[in-house]
Enzyme design. Sequence first.
Site, PDB file in Angstrom:
ATOM      1  N   ARG A  44      -3.626  52.503 -22.629  1.00 18.83           N
ATOM      2  CA  ARG A  44      -4.758  52.237 -21.744  1.00 18.83           C
ATOM      3  C   ARG A  44      -4.460  50.969 -20.961  1.00 18.83           C
ATOM      4  O   ARG A  44      -3.492  50.265 -21.229  1.00 18.83           O
ATOM      5  CB  ARG A  44      -6.103  52.169 -22.490  1.00 18.83           C
ATOM      6  CG  ARG A  44      -6.144  51.633 -23.881  1.00 18.83           C
ATOM      7  CD  ARG A  44      -6.021  50.132 -24.050  1.00 18.83           C
ATOM      8  NE  ARG A  44      -6.760  49.344 -23.121  1.00 18.83           N
ATOM      9  CZ  ARG A  44      -6.399  48.145 -22.732  1.00 18.83           C
ATOM     10  NH1 ARG A  44      -5.282  47.582 -23.193  1.00 18.83           N
ATOM     11  NH2 ARG A  44      -7.108  47.456 -21.863  1.00 18.83           N
ATOM     12  N   GLY A  45      -5.347  50.677 -19.985  1.00 19.25           N
ATOM     13  CA  GLY A  45      -5.085  49.581 -19.061  1.00 19.25           C
ATOM     14  C   GLY A  45      -4.436  50.194 -17.817  1.00 19.25           C
ATOM     15  O   GLY A  45      -3.509  51.014 -17.941  1.00 19.25           O
ATOM     16  N   ALA A  46      -4.942  49.794 -16.639  1.00 23.25           N
ATOM     17  CA  ALA A  46      -4.562  50.481 -15.399  1.00 23.25           C
ATOM     18  C   ALA A  46      -3.040  50.588 -15.171  1.00 23.25           C
ATOM     19  O   ALA A  46      -2.523  51.694 -14.978  1.00 23.25           O
ATOM     20  CB  ALA A  46      -5.263  49.808 -14.218  1.00 23.25           C
ATOM     21  N   ARG A  86      -7.910  60.470 -16.526  1.00 23.49           N
ATOM     22  CA  ARG A  86      -8.916  59.405 -16.387  1.00 23.49           C
ATOM     23  C   ARG A  86      -9.164  59.189 -14.882  1.00 23.49           C
ATOM     24  O   ARG A  86      -8.205  59.149 -14.107  1.00 23.49           O
ATOM     25  CB  ARG A  86      -8.450  58.093 -17.043  1.00 23.49           C
ATOM     26  CG  ARG A  86      -8.274  58.223 -18.564  1.00 23.49           C
ATOM     27  CD  ARG A  86      -8.146  56.865 -19.224  1.00 23.49           C
ATOM     28  NE  ARG A  86      -9.429  56.182 -19.316  1.00 23.49           N
ATOM     29  CZ  ARG A  86      -9.576  54.926 -19.724  1.00 23.49           C
ATOM     30  NH1 ARG A  86      -8.519  54.207 -20.052  1.00 23.49           N
ATOM     31  NH2 ARG A  86     -10.766  54.367 -19.790  1.00 23.49           N
ATOM     32  N   GLN A 193     -11.866  46.473 -26.901  1.00 24.41           N
ATOM     33  CA  GLN A 193     -10.526  46.068 -26.447  1.00 24.41           C
ATOM     34  C   GLN A 193     -10.344  44.550 -26.566  1.00 24.41           C
ATOM     35  O   GLN A 193      -9.236  44.071 -26.776  1.00 24.41           O
ATOM     36  CB  GLN A 193     -10.292  46.495 -24.997  1.00 24.41           C
ATOM     37  CG  GLN A 193     -10.080  47.985 -24.798  1.00 24.41           C
ATOM     38  CD  GLN A 193     -11.377  48.718 -24.505  1.00 24.41           C
ATOM     39  OE1 GLN A 193     -12.451  48.295 -24.918  1.00 24.41           O
ATOM     40  NE2 GLN A 193     -11.292  49.839 -23.809  1.00 24.41           N
ATOM     41  N   ASP A 234      -9.326  47.751 -12.462  1.00 27.59           N
ATOM     42  CA  ASP A 234      -8.870  49.149 -12.468  1.00 27.59           C
ATOM     43  C   ASP A 234      -8.771  49.718 -11.054  1.00 27.59           C
ATOM     44  O   ASP A 234      -8.030  50.664 -10.804  1.00 27.59           O
ATOM     45  CB  ASP A 234      -9.810  50.014 -13.315  1.00 27.59           C
ATOM     46  CG  ASP A 234      -9.591  49.697 -14.778  1.00 27.59           C
ATOM     47  OD1 ASP A 234     -10.208  48.750 -15.285  1.00 27.59           O
ATOM     48  OD2 ASP A 234      -8.745  50.369 -15.401  1.00 27.59           O
ATOM     49  N   ASN A 244     -13.843  47.344 -13.012  1.00 29.26           N
ATOM     50  CA  ASN A 244     -13.162  46.932 -14.248  1.00 29.26           C
ATOM     51  C   ASN A 244     -14.029  47.368 -15.423  1.00 29.26           C
ATOM     52  O   ASN A 244     -15.116  47.941 -15.230  1.00 29.26           O
ATOM     53  CB  ASN A 244     -12.908  45.420 -14.246  1.00 29.26           C
ATOM     54  CG  ASN A 244     -11.946  44.989 -15.355  1.00 29.26           C
ATOM     55  OD1 ASN A 244     -10.887  45.603 -15.540  1.00 29.26           O
ATOM     56  ND2 ASN A 244     -12.294  43.974 -16.116  1.00 29.26           N
ATOM     57  N   LYS A 245     -13.558  47.104 -16.621  1.00 29.91           N
ATOM     58  CA  LYS A 245     -14.250  47.531 -17.839  1.00 29.91           C
ATOM     59  C   LYS A 245     -15.742  47.212 -17.809  1.00 29.91           C
ATOM     60  O   LYS A 245     -16.139  46.143 -17.353  1.00 29.91           O
ATOM     61  CB  LYS A 245     -13.571  46.849 -19.029  1.00 29.91           C
ATOM     62  CG  LYS A 245     -14.165  47.123 -20.388  1.00 29.91           C
ATOM     63  CD  LYS A 245     -14.297  48.583 -20.707  1.00 29.91           C
ATOM     64  CE  LYS A 245     -12.992  49.347 -20.593  1.00 29.91           C
ATOM     65  NZ  LYS A 245     -13.196  50.819 -20.596  1.00 29.91           N
TER      66      LYS A 245
END
Length: 348
Positions: A44-46, A86, A193, A234, A244-245
């Site tokens: 995960r993570g862009a 995603r 996270q 993201d 973003n998150k």
Amino acid sequence: MHSMTWDKNCLTLLNQTKLPGRVEYIRCSDYQTVAEAIRRLEVRGAPAIGAAAAYGLVIGARQLAEGSGDFWSGLMKIVQELKATRPTAVNLFWALDRMAGVAGRYRQSDVQTLLAALEQEAIAIAQEDRTVNSRIAANGAALFDQPLAVLTHCNAGALATVGFGTALGVIRQAWADGNITRVFADETRPLLQGARLTAWELMQEQIPVTLITDSMAGWVMKQRKIQAVIVGADRVTLNGDVANKIGTYSVAVLAKEHGIPFYVAAPASTFDFTMHSGDAIPIEERQADEITTIGGVRIAPAEVEVFNPAFDVTPHALVSALITEYGVLRAPYAPAITKIQQQLRGEQ
Ligand code: MRU
């Protein structure tokens, strides 16, 4: 610690859903495993999902070359399948479009040549991410000229990239320069996270970290325990809006209220040059049990209705600066972002 490694035949992913309790790896010898790993947030993570998807396409192309179906339509189908994992982080689409572009250029070549070109491109995407992380770190660290404490949200570190991170890369560099005294890490509900990954990464580097729940960020600011916020992204649109998150927007509003700078560190691969404002960014909604359970234990009534957006959008007016490999951008963002787009066109 590396989010992924590539050894010619196989992509190995560090399974981030098991951290910090267990260090487990996923060996991906088919593209379906890569797609599933992205969907489940095992990777995960862009930037990391972009690179993983690129390797996934290499693996999928090899699967097709060994089969008997139509290679080209099969390849385009895999591109679409990987894109469907995603919706929010634009790096996924950026990496797959780049891979599809290479495939198109080698479409008339023999299949081995095409496979080699795809592998080379995936390796380049991963390698560039490492270089870009270093440039972002250097550009961002230059913003800090005296020791201060910062707050971060989610995980924008080594685990979220192929290198050593975007927001955490800046923090690592500023720490090395003697300009970070402490990092406050939001736990980042619902998937934690911040608690599981950011706290773990920073402790491994022996950078002082204090874990807080997301709801404590405002009070930490009020008490002047932090002097800056730095997060990853993201997707950044042409006007400087930042997805973003989930929870990032709240942090940005709080930072504004307390007069604290809110920095976003992101590579050009996270910029969506086709989108004018954050209003158009597709926001992933994930399943209810991410909120109704913790570690498999139910914490809410079984039938309760849940809203679980995985990301939010911070309007550009709340962003003090965008830290990129091309430098630190300040408002008005549109001309600065368009300039990067032009530079990228020139480099092609
Ligand atoms: O759902 P996740 O864990 O993939 O979300 C990750 C984030 O929101 C990160 O902050 C973002 O991708 C930047 S990573 C350099």
